[in-house]
Design an enzyme around this catalytic site. Structure first.
Site, PDB file in Angstrom:
ATOM      1  N   HIS A  19      13.572 -29.042   1.699  1.00 14.92           N
ATOM      2  CA  HIS A  19      13.598 -30.260   0.869  1.00 14.92           C
ATOM      3  C   HIS A  19      13.391 -31.500   1.748  1.00 14.92           C
ATOM      4  O   HIS A  19      12.641 -32.408   1.386  1.00 14.92           O
ATOM      5  CB  HIS A  19      14.961 -30.423   0.176  1.00 14.92           C
ATOM      6  CG  HIS A  19      15.291 -29.372  -0.842  1.00 14.92           C
ATOM      7  ND1 HIS A  19      16.499 -28.709  -0.866  1.00 14.92           N
ATOM      8  CD2 HIS A  19      14.574 -28.894  -1.891  1.00 14.92           C
ATOM      9  CE1 HIS A  19      16.510 -27.865  -1.889  1.00 14.92           C
ATOM     10  NE2 HIS A  19      15.365 -27.950  -2.527  1.00 14.92           N
ATOM     11  N   LYS A  43      22.315 -23.198 -14.329  1.00 13.32           N
ATOM     12  CA  LYS A  43      22.006 -22.443 -13.121  1.00 13.32           C
ATOM     13  C   LYS A  43      23.253 -21.766 -12.597  1.00 13.32           C
ATOM     14  O   LYS A  43      23.868 -22.216 -11.625  1.00 13.32           O
ATOM     15  CB  LYS A  43      21.412 -23.371 -12.066  1.00 13.32           C
ATOM     16  CG  LYS A  43      19.936 -23.568 -12.230  1.00 13.32           C
ATOM     17  CD  LYS A  43      19.280 -23.660 -10.891  1.00 13.32           C
ATOM     18  CE  LYS A  43      17.786 -23.430 -10.977  1.00 13.32           C
ATOM     19  NZ  LYS A  43      17.138 -23.556  -9.696  1.00 13.32           N
ATOM     20  N   ARG A  93       5.873 -23.612  -2.120  1.00 15.36           N
ATOM     21  CA  ARG A  93       6.033 -22.876  -0.862  1.00 15.36           C
ATOM     22  C   ARG A  93       5.043 -21.735  -0.769  1.00 15.36           C
ATOM     23  O   ARG A  93       4.467 -21.479   0.283  1.00 15.36           O
ATOM     24  CB  ARG A  93       7.459 -22.304  -0.759  1.00 15.36           C
ATOM     25  CG  ARG A  93       8.525 -23.365  -0.612  1.00 15.36           C
ATOM     26  CD  ARG A  93       9.878 -22.828  -0.956  1.00 15.36           C
ATOM     27  NE  ARG A  93       9.935 -22.440  -2.359  1.00 15.36           N
ATOM     28  CZ  ARG A  93      11.044 -22.114  -3.005  1.00 15.36           C
ATOM     29  NH1 ARG A  93      12.194 -22.080  -2.366  1.00 15.36           N
ATOM     30  NH2 ARG A  93      11.012 -21.792  -4.288  1.00 15.36           N
ATOM     31  N   SER A 131      17.534 -23.027  -1.767  1.00 14.99           N
ATOM     32  CA  SER A 131      18.985 -23.260  -1.848  1.00 14.99           C
ATOM     33  C   SER A 131      19.696 -21.955  -2.223  1.00 14.99           C
ATOM     34  O   SER A 131      20.791 -21.672  -1.747  1.00 14.99           O
ATOM     35  CB  SER A 131      19.292 -24.319  -2.904  1.00 14.99           C
ATOM     36  OG  SER A 131      18.696 -25.535  -2.560  1.00 14.99           O
TER      37      SER A 131
HETATM   38  O1  PNS Z   1      15.354 -27.358  -7.860  1.00 17.13           O
HETATM   39  P1  PNS Z   1      14.823 -26.782  -9.127  1.00 17.13           P
HETATM   40  O2  PNS Z   1      15.914 -25.987  -9.793  1.00 17.13           O
HETATM   41  O3  PNS Z   1      13.565 -26.020  -8.953  1.00 17.13           O
HETATM   42  O4  PNS Z   1      14.481 -28.022 -10.122  1.00 17.13           O
HETATM   43  C1  PNS Z   1      14.087 -27.815 -11.461  1.00 17.13           C
HETATM   44  C2  PNS Z   1      14.065 -29.183 -12.201  1.00 17.13           C
HETATM   45  C3  PNS Z   1      15.411 -29.861 -12.092  1.00 17.13           C
HETATM   46  C4  PNS Z   1      13.015 -30.066 -11.589  1.00 17.13           C
HETATM   47  C5  PNS Z   1      13.679 -28.937 -13.692  1.00 17.13           C
HETATM   48  O5  PNS Z   1      14.478 -27.940 -14.246  1.00 17.13           O
HETATM   49  C6  PNS Z   1      13.783 -30.204 -14.535  1.00 17.13           C
HETATM   50  O6  PNS Z   1      12.920 -31.038 -14.503  1.00 17.13           O
HETATM   51  N1  PNS Z   1      14.901 -30.344 -15.291  1.00 17.13           N
HETATM   52  C7  PNS Z   1      15.152 -31.504 -16.144  1.00 17.13           C
HETATM   53  C8  PNS Z   1      15.038 -31.146 -17.625  1.00 17.13           C
HETATM   54  C9  PNS Z   1      13.589 -31.130 -18.072  1.00 17.13           C
HETATM   55  O7  PNS Z   1      12.889 -32.117 -18.070  1.00 17.13           O
HETATM   56  N2  PNS Z   1      13.117 -29.927 -18.477  1.00 17.13           N
HETATM   57  C10 PNS Z   1      11.781 -29.705 -18.946  1.00 17.13           C
HETATM   58  C11 PNS Z   1      10.862 -29.278 -17.817  1.00 17.13           C
HETATM   59  S1  PNS Z   1       9.245 -28.881 -18.426  1.00 17.13           S
END
Ligand code: PNS
Length: 173
Positions: A19, A43, A93, A131
């Site tokens: 990150h 999660k 990645r 993570s």
């Molecule tokens: O670190 P991660 O878990 O890969 O992050 C995922 C994240 C937080 C970027 C994604 O789940 C997100 O944008 N969540 C906010 C809710 C949202 O907008 N969901 C619709 C996504 S299409």
């Protein structure tokens, strides 16, 4: 030229060197970068609460003048509009990341065409790092050096030790 404000969203439980690599790259490309921790993600069993994650991210990015850290609720695209951000930064990645990232980027674009998703690759030495892997290795007592900064490693170890103490206490009751 207009200012490009980008949001780098994620769970960051905890922030890893992968990150941080991406944050450094993003801070060079964008005028402002907001690292945004998503609240209430479904999660499983989180290790750190939101404020703890924010605190670690702030400590690790304090030398980057155009980077701030925040916590957001709800839809990412709504948060982008609220912050006047024109881009979402995501790391890719390996090919395995692509499918989910494409789905998310296209859905976000459908909901909010004003926000573009920009993908960047972290250094290849972090291509296996996540993570989830950090949490799992730490819970099983494995080494974390090179995967997370020292401060994060210390906090992960403390957190796991606290959990083991409270789990032992529950068993004794
Ligand atoms: O670190 P991660 O878990 O890969 O992050 C995922 C994240 C937080 C970027 C994604 O789940 C997100 O944008 N969540 C906010 C809710 C949202 O907008 N969901 C619709 C996504 S299409």
């Amino acid at each position: 030229m207009k200012d490009i404000v980008a949001i780098y969203p994620g769970s960051f439980d905890p922030v890893t060197n992968g990150h941080l690599d991406l944050i450094h790259r993003g801070s060079k490309l964008f005028d402002r970068l907001i690292v945004a921790i998503a609240r209430n993600m479904d999660k499983g069993d989180p290790l750190f609460d939101m404020e703890e994650r924010k605190d670690m991210l702030e400590a690790m990015t304090s030398e980057l003048d155009n980077v701030t850290v925040d916590i957001f609720d709800g839809l990412l695209v709504s948060y982008c509009i609220q912050k006047n951000a024109n881009a979402v930064l995501r790391g890719i990645r390996a090919v395995s990341d692509y499918e989910f990232e494409l789905q998310m980027a296209l859905m976000n674009r459908k909901m909010e065409p004003r926000v573009e998703t920009v993908f960047m690759m972290p250094a290849e030495k972090y291509s296996y790092l996540s993570s989830r892997i950090v949490r799992e290795v730490a819970k099983l007592g494995g080494p974390l050096s090179g995967l997370v900064p020292e401060l994060v490693e210390e906090r992960v170890r403390q957190k796991i030790a606290q959990r083991q103490v409270s789990a032992a206490g529950t068993h004794l009751k």
